[in-house]
Design an enzyme around this catalytic site. Structure first.
Site, PDB file in Angstrom:
ATOM      1  N   LYS A 132       4.335  29.638   5.339  1.00 12.50           N
ATOM      2  CA  LYS A 132       3.477  29.123   4.153  1.00 12.50           C
ATOM      3  C   LYS A 132       2.072  29.081   4.493  1.00 12.50           C
ATOM      4  CE  LYS A 132       6.809  26.426   1.130  1.00 12.50           C
ATOM      5  NZ  LYS A 132       5.252  27.366   0.312  1.00 12.50           N
ATOM      6  N   ASP A 168       7.155  22.539 -25.238  1.00  8.30           N
ATOM      7  CA  ASP A 168       7.040  21.580 -24.657  1.00  8.30           C
ATOM      8  C   ASP A 168       7.861  21.512 -23.654  1.00  8.30           C
ATOM      9  OD1 ASP A 168       7.563  18.467 -24.138  1.00  8.30           O
ATOM     10  OD2 ASP A 168       5.604  18.860 -26.369  1.00  8.30           O
ATOM     11  N   THR A 220       7.522  26.395   7.393  1.00  2.00           N
ATOM     12  CA  THR A 220       5.867  26.096   7.277  1.00  2.00           C
ATOM     13  C   THR A 220       5.313  26.598   8.141  1.00  2.00           C
ATOM     14  OG1 THR A 220       7.472  23.435   7.589  1.00  2.00           O
ATOM     15  CG2 THR A 220       4.432  23.761   7.612  1.00  2.00           C
ATOM     16  N   ARG A 229       1.647  -0.182  15.352  1.00  2.00           N
ATOM     17  CA  ARG A 229       1.176   0.147  13.406  1.00  2.00           C
ATOM     18  C   ARG A 229       1.771  -1.644  13.075  1.00  2.00           C
ATOM     19  NH1 ARG A 229       6.936   3.957  10.928  1.00  2.00           N
ATOM     20  NH2 ARG A 229       4.910   3.127   9.025  1.00  2.00           N
ATOM     21  N   HIS A 255       0.594  -0.911  -0.386  1.00  2.00           N
ATOM     22  CA  HIS A 255      -0.339   0.054  -0.048  1.00  2.00           C
ATOM     23  C   HIS A 255       0.747   1.218   0.196  1.00  2.00           C
ATOM     24  CE1 HIS A 255      -3.000   3.184   1.610  1.00  2.00           C
ATOM     25  NE2 HIS A 255      -1.579   3.482   2.329  1.00  2.00           N
ATOM     26  N   GLU A 301      11.847  12.783   0.261  1.00  2.00           N
ATOM     27  CA  GLU A 301      10.458  11.905  -0.089  1.00  2.00           C
ATOM     28  C   GLU A 301       9.714  12.930   0.133  1.00  2.00           C
ATOM     29  OE1 GLU A 301      10.787  10.132  -2.729  1.00  2.00           O
ATOM     30  OE2 GLU A 301       8.654   9.562  -2.382  1.00  2.00           O
ATOM     31  N   HIS A 328      15.384  12.192  12.986  1.00  2.00           N
ATOM     32  CA  HIS A 328      14.709  11.705  13.960  1.00  2.00           C
ATOM     33  C   HIS A 328      13.095  10.758  13.363  1.00  2.00           C
ATOM     34  CE1 HIS A 328      11.614  14.946  10.462  1.00  2.00           C
ATOM     35  NE2 HIS A 328      12.527  13.527  10.838  1.00  2.00           N
ATOM     36  N   HIS A 329      13.568  10.477  12.320  1.00  2.00           N
ATOM     37  CA  HIS A 329      13.085   9.116  12.144  1.00  2.00           C
ATOM     38  C   HIS A 329      13.263   7.833  12.642  1.00  2.00           C
ATOM     39  CE1 HIS A 329      10.472  10.210   8.930  1.00  2.00           C
ATOM     40  NE2 HIS A 329      11.385  10.835   8.240  1.00  2.00           N
ATOM     41  N   HIS A 372      13.363  10.982   4.300  1.00  2.00           N
ATOM     42  CA  HIS A 372      12.392  12.127   4.829  1.00  2.00           C
ATOM     43  C   HIS A 372      12.953  12.912   3.482  1.00  2.00           C
ATOM     44  CE1 HIS A 372      10.295  14.394   7.472  1.00  2.00           C
ATOM     45  NE2 HIS A 372      11.600  15.531   6.855  1.00  2.00           N
ATOM     46  N   TRP A 427       7.258  -0.469   3.978  1.00  2.00           N
ATOM     47  CA  TRP A 427       8.409   0.209   2.865  1.00  2.00           C
ATOM     48  C   TRP A 427       9.423   0.440   3.436  1.00  2.00           C
ATOM     49  CZ3 TRP A 427       9.164   5.805   1.275  1.00  2.00           C
ATOM     50  CH2 TRP A 427       9.100   6.244   2.404  1.00  2.00           C
ATOM     51  N   TYR A 470       9.367  14.567   1.619  1.00  2.00           N
ATOM     52  CA  TYR A 470       8.651  16.491   0.761  1.00  2.00           C
ATOM     53  C   TYR A 470       8.794  17.148  -0.748  1.00  2.00           C
ATOM     54  CZ  TYR A 470      10.022  18.022   5.705  1.00  2.00           C
ATOM     55  OH  TYR A 470       9.888  18.376   6.986  1.00  2.00           O
ATOM     56  N   SER A 478      -1.025  26.829  -3.555  1.00  2.00           N
ATOM     57  CA  SER A 478      -0.826  28.599  -3.973  1.00  2.00           C
ATOM     58  C   SER A 478      -0.907  28.580  -5.109  1.00  2.00           C
ATOM     59  CB  SER A 478       1.333  29.055  -3.281  1.00  2.00           C
ATOM     60  OG  SER A 478       1.438  28.592  -1.886  1.00  2.00           O
ATOM     61  N   SER A 483      13.406   7.008 -13.683  1.00  2.00           N
ATOM     62  CA  SER A 483      12.485   7.623 -14.128  1.00  2.00           C
ATOM     63  C   SER A 483      11.854   8.504 -13.186  1.00  2.00           C
ATOM     64  CB  SER A 483      11.038   6.193 -13.577  1.00  2.00           C
ATOM     65  OG  SER A 483       9.673   7.632 -13.661  1.00  2.00           O
ATOM     66  N   SER A 484      12.602   9.038 -11.903  1.00  2.00           N
ATOM     67  CA  SER A 484      12.190  10.005 -11.337  1.00  2.00           C
ATOM     68  C   SER A 484      13.033  11.378 -11.638  1.00  2.00           C
ATOM     69  CB  SER A 484      12.116   9.839  -9.424  1.00  2.00           C
ATOM     70  OG  SER A 484      10.880   8.937  -9.419  1.00  2.00           O
TER      71      SER A 484
END
Lengths: 297, 538
Positions: free
Chosen positions: B335, B110, B332, B454, B81, B259, B306-307, B257, B146, B261, B272, B173-174
């Site tokens: 924003k 283009d 943040t 979890r 998932h 990622e 921090h993870h 991390h 994941w 973002y 915005s 790809s990315s």
């Protein structure tokens, strides 16, 4: 040459999807091979063939278009940006393995030896292990001739001043020859361009041969393999990926050499040469990092 | 400077001005709009695939005890998932928006590298196919989460090398997509479109593209080491050989991390873009938005641990990563303040895109606040690996990233198709989603604080009530998304039948070049660079 105020837009592209299919087949084949499936190698070869056909076809198309003056200056800038950021992503890829070398050598191996907060780790796991570098780990994964497990065996590091130093000189010289070739191209001296490229490609393949010999020595004489704990892992991962990139760079330069022979490129329009030269310098700089951090220190 | 599209003789075939005929059009296209559509359709399909997996998860958790699936399969579902939603749905959806909108927003004909654009899409399909194929393999698809931590991940069955190579393909790809976006933005802007006049969606994507180029090779390197550890005898993540499994966590989160973002910065850009249009005011604090986005991107590289507060880091590390993480709240906050200030005293209307955008601001802020709670290292020991973290990142991803994608869909669908969507059903979709997403995820905060871990298929009975409520919310949310599918198909087929104007939304032409183009825009836009650049969004 077109001018900056024209847009160039290709309309249909068949090579990208063919290349993707090739790469997918190759990787699926490799995965099957790793899982012990007999279809794996066939798929890998098939995928590789498709991939090579794609590379040949796509680059032939690009070269033809370039030589017929279809690319504007703007397109040239896009290509240069593309190459620049591609090389940046490659640098990051190598940074991961350099970072791994730094972390294991300066942190995790000393912790296993009881440094810092690792006192309990050492006592509980491998009390007899002393942190040294190089190391194949507290519980060397290999077995000796009698079949007994090797515990924290001494490991002979790959020396820096033999072949690796020679290889450093070879790659640095190849950086000079490719620049010399570039000067030839800019001065419309095709002879110098071709000679410079031949020298660069030859030095590149010489480097790879020496490294192949070094690997052979490591595996047969020194017992240094991918399985030789963290030293073997980082050594072969870093030098192996670098060697792969030298091969790729040498192949790219060979194509550029072939195109130079055919009369391609002029002082204003030679993106392929520049891209190849940038790539070669990148490979060169990575090697300097390897020589210092893997071999010398 | 006048410009024309270079039409060379050897390219002057029948299709030079339009798409190729038949299905092959979609395979060999180099057109940014076609490729954008491919990305968007693919990501919508993956949204439902990943969503179906989430439904399995919520069904199993409806009641304590094992109901429907085996624990191994349950863990596969949580893993797949996440991977499908991250790499198959959210990221490609934003790339699809980038493909469609960036050239139109900056006045380019283009993308800069159209052939590579095609390849990056098919690499994505290849990667996801490889990943999806593991569902049918001996030993099941990856079930180690994941994050693919060793040594657990190394116990995966035949799926392991397939999952790893899928990551490689998705990374390629990315990177291709990002290189293309950077080259397009730096090299293809119309004359007069200076960097600080670019719409914020373009800015946020530019910064996201840099993030992607800097992190995807890191992930590729990490999983390559997993591969060699499993199959080639290396010991990167094995202490017996001198390696360290914690090293994997560091490398993974150095990727991971930034990622997350990657999935939220373009959402900031969408928000915005939309809020000023429906508040009928220019965006408040344009340049501070740009700098805030860049600051967030920079900070994302220096907060990864921090993870992993509970992994046993030295105290100095805990403190550094705690304070560095808290810093992110500042840009943040800038924003959120700017979005609110944009709406302040605006003459607001509440069409579906605006509703989703306002919900984004409110609910993303909520996800941000729980993030702040977890940045406090000593508290995090309680939250770590509980449903509190699940609630946190789902708030930042579902009512934030996904809602902004919905907003973008409603906002630009009329431009893309030339048809108006059904506003009534759109608003129904919004209200069902906005209410059910809170029923789905808010109770998970309570579950987490009470200690429910979890990634488990069964739980203690004390967690039963909130899980049941959460599952009910989940089913409603899942079912509501079918409305979106209906609206998209309906709009493509003609929608309300109302012919939309070029600017679609009132005075939208003040907010972006795309609204000066016909709806739908011609196959090739800006064959000549636009002469006038609107500046009112500043």
């Amino acid at each position: 040459m077109s001018t900056t105020d024209t847009y160039y837009i290709p309309h249909k592209a068949t090579w990208p999807v063919i290349g993707t299919a090739g790469l997918l087949t190759m990787l699926a084949g490799f995965a099957n091979y790793l899982n012990g499936s007999s279809i794996g190698p066939t798929m890998m070869v098939l995928g590789l063939v498709i991939f090579i056909i794609m590379l040949t076809g796509w680059f032939t198309l690009q070269a033809t278009e370039s030589e017929s003056g279809m690319y504007s200056t703007q397109v040239g800038i896009s290509y240069r940006m593309g190459m620049m950021w591609f090389i940046f992503s490659e640098i990051v890829f190598f940074a991961v393995f350099f970072g791994t070398l730094w972390y294991t050598r300066n942190l995790s191996v000393p912790w296993l030896g009881g440094e810092g907060t690792g006192a309990a780790t050492k006592e509980l796991l491998w009390p007899s292990f002393d942190a040294t570098w190089p190391t194949n780990g507290p519980k060397a994964l290999g077995v000796d001739e009698s079949g007994a497990r090797k515990f924290g065996a001494e490991l002979e590091p790959m020396g820096a001043w033999g072949l690796p130093f020679l290889n450093t000189l070879i790659l640095l010289s190849s950086g000079v020859t490719v620049t010399w070739a570039h000067h030839g191209l800019l001065a419309k001296n095709r002879d110098q361009l071709i000679k410079g490229l031949i020298a660069t490609v030859a030095l590149g393949f010489l480097f790879v041969s020496f490294q192949a010999y070094e690997y052979h020595e490591a595996y047969t004489e020194m017992g240094l393999t991918l399985g030789s704990g963290i030293y073997g892992s980082t050594f072969f991962m870093l030098t192996g990926f670098h060697g792969l990139h030298v091969c790729i760079g040498a192949i790219i330069l060979s194509v550029v050499l072939f195109r130079s022979w055919k009369g391609h490129f002029n002082p204003e329009n030679h993106f392929a040469f520049e891209a190849a030269a940038w790539y070669w310098h990148f490979v060169d700089v990575v090697w300097l990092g390897l020589f210092i951090f893997v071999y010398l220190l | 400077m006048s410009a024309v599209v270079a039409e060379h003789d050897d390219h002057h075939d029948d299709h030079a001005h339009g798409p190729a005929k038949g299905l092959l059009r979609w395979v060999i296209t180099t057109n940014h709009k076609d490729i954008g559509t491919l990305y968007l359709v693919f990501s919508l399909a993956m949204f439902f695939v990943g969503g179906a997996m989430a439904m399995i998860i919520r069904a199993e958790l409806f009641e304590p005890g094992l109901q429907f699936v085996q624990p191994q399969f349950f863990n596969s579902m949580t893993t797949m998932h996440a991977l499908v939603m991250v790499f198959g749905a959210v990221m490609p959806a934003f790339v699809g928006l980038a493909n469609w909108m960036i050239p139109m927003m900056i006045g380019a004909p283009d993308m800069a590298l159209p052939r590579m654009n095609n390849m990056s899409f098919w690499m994505l399909v290849a990667g996801i196919s490889l990943l999806a194929s593991t569902l049918f393999m001996e030993g099941g698809s990856p079930a180690g989460g994941w994050t693919m931590y060793p040594p657990l991940m190394l116990q995966t069955g035949k799926a392991l090398p397939f999952a790893i190579f899928a990551v490689h393909l998705l990374g390629i790809s990315s990177i291709m997509g990002s290189i293309n976006i950077i080259a397009t933005i730096f090299n293809m802007r119309a004359p007069g479109m200076t960097l600080m006049k670019m719409p914020l969606f373009v800015w946020t994507w530019l910064i996201t593209a840099f993030l992607l180029i800097a992190i995807m090779p890191v992930f590729a390197g990490a999983v390559t080491m997993l591969l060699t550890d499993k199959f080639f005898g290396t010991s990167f993540f094995d202490a017996a050989g001198g390696g360290d499994p914690v090293l994997y966590e560091h490398i993974f989160w150095f990727f991971g991390h930034p990622e997350v973002y990657v999935m939220i910065l373009p959402a900031f850009g969408v928000t915005s873009t939309i809020i000023p249009v429906f508040a009928r005011k220019p965006l408040f604090g344009y340049s501070s938005m740009v700098y805030a986005t860049a600051s967030i991107a920079f900070l994302s590289f220096i907060v990864w641990a921090h993870h992993m507060f509970t992994v046993g880091m030295p105290i100095a590390g805990e403190l550094y990563f705690m304070y560095a993480t808290m810093l992110i709240a500042i840009p943040t906050g800038v924003k959120v303040f700017n979005w609110t200030a944009t709406m302040w005293k605006g003459s607001m209307t509440f069409e579906t895109p605006m509703l989703f955008s306002i919900a984004f601001v409110v609910l993303f802020t909520m996800g941000g606040f729980t993030g702040l709670m977890m940045s406090i290292a000593p508290s995090d020991f309680q939250y770590h690996d509980t449903y509190f973290i699940v609630a946190h990142f789902h708030y930042t991803l579902v009512p934030a990233a996904v809602f902004s994608l919905m907003a973008a869909g409603y906002y630009w669908l009329p431009k893309w198709t030339g048809h108006m969507y059904n506003e009534k059903i759109g608003q129904l979709h919004f209200w069902l989603s906005a209410v059910s997403v809170n029923i789905l995820f808010f109770p998970q905060h309570f579950l987490g604080l009470a200690g429910m871990p979890r990634r488990i298929p069964d739980y203690a009975v004390q967690f039963a009530d909130w899980n049941m409520i959460s599952s009910i919310g989940g089913f409603i949310f899942g079912a509501s998304q079918l409305l979106f599918l209906y609206i998209v198909i309906d709009t493509i087929r003609g929608g309300t039948g109302e012919k939309v104007t070029d600017e679609v939304w009132e005075d939208a032409h003040k907010h972006g070049l795309e609204w000066t183009l016909p709806s739908p825009p011609p196959y090739h836009t800006f064959t000549t660079p636009p002469a006038v650049i609107p500046t009112e969004h500043i």
